[in-house]
Design an enzyme around this catalytic site. Structure first.
Site, PDB file in Angstrom:
ATOM      1  N   HIS A 105       0.791  -1.226   0.000  1.00  0.00           N
ATOM      2  CA  HIS A 105       0.000   0.000   0.000  1.00  0.00           C
ATOM      3  C   HIS A 105       0.834   1.293   0.000  1.00  0.00           C
ATOM      4  O   HIS A 105       0.802   2.076  -0.939  1.00  0.00           O
ATOM      5  CB  HIS A 105      -0.909   0.041   1.245  1.00  0.00           C
TER       6      HIS A 105
HETATM    7  O1  RIB Z   1      -5.246  -0.215   4.792  1.00  0.00           O
HETATM    8  C1  RIB Z   1      -3.851  -0.191   4.554  1.00  0.00           C
HETATM    9  C2  RIB Z   1      -3.195   0.877   5.368  1.00  0.00           C
HETATM   10  O2  RIB Z   1      -3.387   0.606   6.745  1.00  0.00           O
HETATM   11  C3  RIB Z   1      -1.664   0.929   5.172  1.00  0.00           C
HETATM   12  O3  RIB Z   1      -1.214   2.248   5.365  1.00  0.00           O
HETATM   13  C4  RIB Z   1      -1.154   0.061   6.275  1.00  0.00           C
HETATM   14  O4  RIB Z   1       0.172   0.411   6.674  1.00  0.00           O
HETATM   15  C5  RIB Z   1      -2.125   0.387   7.364  1.00  0.00           C
HETATM   16  O5  RIB Z   1      -1.678   1.599   7.993  1.00  0.00           O
END
Ligand code: RIB
Ligand code: CA
Length: 314
Positions: free
Chosen positions: A244
């Site tokens: 992500h």
């Molecule tokens: O949903 C994914 C996000 O939530 C990413 O930033 C992961 O690190 C968590 O913080």
């Protein structure tokens, strides 16, 4: 070559946050990291503030200033994600505890001071976790909003729906009131929702590229991935897990790898069922004013080529 973009990384490390920080530190021609501000999210604040320093030391960058920020959301109880990231948030490789100090100043004060002292329109805020620190900064100093060059954040979902509830992505779900404040602040905003990050999957060849670097950093990235991908691979039955947060930093370096649409995005804060949902008017069916570029797609091979090439520098 244009001057490096000045950024503040607001983060809740998290293995994917860690890779995003490494990508930023590996790209000094394009990015100048003014500081890293930790926020409670994946794990509590004491751990995210520690983890941010672990990552900086892994990159050989004990000069980077790391600040601790909010230890809980604006109005709600903190929800963490040890089920994904492990009890420390950086489960996977065994890395030494940090020796570099945490800065005395509160993260929110650092964000406010930096935006007030740097020239207008020269600082980008890169948010990789819940938006509590950014919202507190905007609340404490509304004058900073027009001084922000850009907010680039990982959070939300529309076509991909939620990952922590059926409707909401984790970062927005943890502090929807903070997200509402950030999306309403008037600064240019680019969003990396699950719609795009779920296309950035850590397939085996891509993880092997990190492992085969033969460097401590490459090995750590591979072992972080080995740990955190188990949850998403089983949940989504996919050949890898979504990476992500590095999408935020990669966009700064190679925006051409991404595509999206400038739309209105509102945050649901009132319903227990859909709290934290990012309601993106993708098809323009309302008269609400567009306020964010909502990214929906990326060149995944190009993204991982960039990531691998840059991480190999460390
Ligand atoms: O949903 C994914 C996000 O939530 C990413 O930033 C992961 O690190 C968590 O913080
Ligand atoms: Ca994160």
């Amino acid at each position: 070559m244009a001057a490096a973009r000045k950024i503040i990384i607001d983060t809740d490390p998290g293995q994917d946050d860690a890779v995003a920080i490494l990508l930023a530190l590996a790209s000094p021609d394009e990015i100048e990291v003014l500081g890293i501000t930790a926020v409670a999210g994946n794990v509590p604040l004491n751990l995210t503030a520690t983890n941010a320093r672990i990552v900086c030391e892994l990159a050989g960058r004990t000069d980077v200033k790391v600040f601790a920020g909010a230890d809980r959301p604006l109005v709600r109880a903190l929800r963490t994600a040890e089920h994904v990231h492990g009890d420390t948030g950086l489960n996977g490789p065994a890395l030494p505890s940090p020796t570099m100090p945490l800065q005395d100043r509160h993260a929110v004060d650092f964000i406010v001071d930096t935006l007030r002292h740097e020239p207008v329109g020269t600082v980008t805020l890169c948010a990789l976790g819940p938006l509590t620190n950014l919202a507190l900064a905007l609340e404490q100093a509304p004058d900073i909003a027009p001084r922000i060059d850009h907010v680039v954040l990982m959070g939300g979902a529309y076509f991909e729906v939620g990952n922590i509830t059926p409707a909401a992505e984790f970062n927005i779900y943890v502090d929807p009131e903070a997200a509402r404040a950030v999306f309403a602040c008037g600064a240019p905003i680019t969003v990396m929702p699950l719609d795009v990050t779920h296309k950035a999957l850590t397939t085996e060849p891509r993880v092997t590229a990190f492992r085969d670097m033969g460097t401590p950093v490459g090995r750590a990235v591979a072992e972080w991935t080995d740990f955190f991908e188990r949850f998403d691979k089983e949940k989504y039955a996919t050949p890898g897990a979504p990476l992500h947060d590095p999408c935020v930093i990669a966009w700064l370096i190679r925006p051409d790898l991404f595509s999206g649409r400038f739309v209105n995005v509102e945050i649901e804060c009132d319903s227990d069922l859909t709290r934290g949902m990012t309601v993106a008017d993708w098809w323009g069916v309302t008269d609400r004013t567009p306020n964010a570029t909502f990214i929906g797609d990326l060149d995944a091979d190009g993204f991982f080529d960039l990531l691998t090439t840059r991480i190999a520098r460390l």
